[in-house]
Design an enzyme around this catalytic site. Structure first.
Site: not given
Length: 411
Positions: A13-14, A128, A131, A135, A200, A204
């Protein structure tokens, strides 16, 4: 025009989102960087799976083949688990590539080492996307908090758990039903353990702690509680009091000690997380000068995470290498968060008078109390009342409607 050549590791997906966004925002990237960004290679796991990737792009299962490309400027990694990601990124740095990662587990364990190795090779690291998806919390801490001394960070850092708690309240569902809905919507994996147990969010939080304080809590001392034991009855009970359950990660510094937790809490209407619903994430930063600020937005998904990785692409190409996540803050006792009493709801209390320092505010129902106490006192109370259930309340508890409190007694 010269070209910036990029490799994408992982095409789930990413990874696919990063690829599509580079194609769709080609002109914007060229205008900012002065060079065209070109995907030179994609690392995949399954050679037989059909993918929509340009013919000129090297598609391979062999990372060494990518490293042998005549020009390679940036490696963008979107794989899961620590290995082989860590090994791949170390090799990419040695090759002289900037690296960008969305892998929070790997970066929580090995982030400092990667940054130090990158500095030795005069390349940069972007993280970035590790996390909170879309955002920009890392950039906020990195660029806007040079003078401010960060005191505490709280966050809703996992969209799956937040979605489940929202569904349970809004649709009166059980935990199991809400989890199933999350899986059907693609918000939760077949094995949702990392999300619902707070693992998870824990990874983070460790990354945020290193950014804010230059250090992190001892991993085995972080209070870690999931949301699986929150029942629909508890959700309804809290709602009668004007409260909502949220799964919140917190890290703060008191003197030289950094402490952290990931656990379900109750938030009052004035708390910035009260209206954070569904798969949204939010991060609240408390510092000595600016006070309290909150960032919120989509925490995961194809394009929010791709957005974070592309912002990092610009960052690593325009900034000097960093040696550490963030230098340790100079201690200022006046700016540290002091241990204090908080307001809690506790259930299962049958020996309540043995801890005299606790302020018993009211009895909400048989054995269930609203009280004011320190965390240590709650722990002592739990020792005396086996099976005690306790939830801290964040926000202005004084505004709890007394009529609602009286109504709760009858439940």
């Amino acid at each position: 025009m010269s070209v910036i050549r990029v490799a994408i590791l992982g095409f789930g997906t990413v990874g696919e989102g990063v690829y599509k966004t580079i194609q769709s925002h080609e002109q914007e990237l060229t205008a900012i960087l002065g060079k065209k960004v070109e995907v030179a290679a994609v690392l995949i796991r399954n050679q037989n799976k059909v993918r929509t990737i340009g013919e000129k792009v090297l598609v391979t299962t062999d990372f060494e083949e990518i490293l042998r490309l005549p020009q390679l400027d940036v490696v963008m990694e979107a794989i899961v688990e620590q290995e082989p990601s860590f090994t791949y990124l170390k090799k990419a740095i040695a090759r002289g590539c900037h690296i960008i990662t969305a892998n929070k587990e790997m970066f929580a364990h090995h982030g400092r080492e990667l940054l130090e190795i990158a500095a030795q090779h005069n390349v940069s690291v972007g993280f970035e996307a590790t996390v909170a998806g879309g955002i920009p919390i890392i950039q906020t801490l990195r660029q806007l908090f040079h003078v401010n001394q960060v005191q505490k960070i709280q966050g809703i850092l996992n969209g799956t758990s937040n979605f489940i708690l929202t569904e349970m309240r809004e649709k009166k569902q059980s935990f199991a039903s809400a989890l199933k809905q999350a899986q059907e919507n693609g918000f939760a994996e077949a094995d949702p353990t990392n999300d619902i147990e707070g693992i998870d969010a824990f990874y983070k939080l460790m990354i945020l702690s290193k950014m804010a304080f230059g250090q992190e809590p001892k991993w085995n001392e972080v209070e870690l509680q999931g949301i699986a034991k929150i029942t629909s009855e508890w959700i309804a009970f809290a709602e009668k009091l004007g409260l909502r359950f949220k799964h919140i990660a917190t890290v703060s510094k008191n003197g030289n000690q950094v402490t952290g937790s990931v656990k379900p809490v109750l938030v009052a209407k004035d708390h910035p997380f009260y209206s954070i619903e569904g798969v949204q994430n939010a991060v609240n930063i408390v510092s000595d000068i600016v006070g309290s600020i909150t960032l919120q937005g989509p925490g995961a998904g194809m394009f929010p995470t791709a957005s974070a990785m592309l912002e990092d692409l610009i960052f690593v190409l325009k900034n000097k290498a960093e040696t550490v996540l963030m230098s340790k803050r100079v201690e200022d006792a006046a700016n540290s968060i002091q241990q204090s009493k908080g307001v809690w709801i506790v259930d299962g209390v049958y020996k309540k008078r043995t801890i005299h320092s606790i302020h018993w505010i009211s009895e909400l129902k048989n054995g269930c109390y609203l009280l004011k106490a320190a965390a240590e006192e709650i722990a002592e109370l739990a020792e005396q009342n086996k099976g005690l259930i306790s939830f801290p309340i964040y926000g202005d508890v004084e505004r709890l409607n007394q009529k609602e409190s009286k109504l709760a007694i009858t439940l």
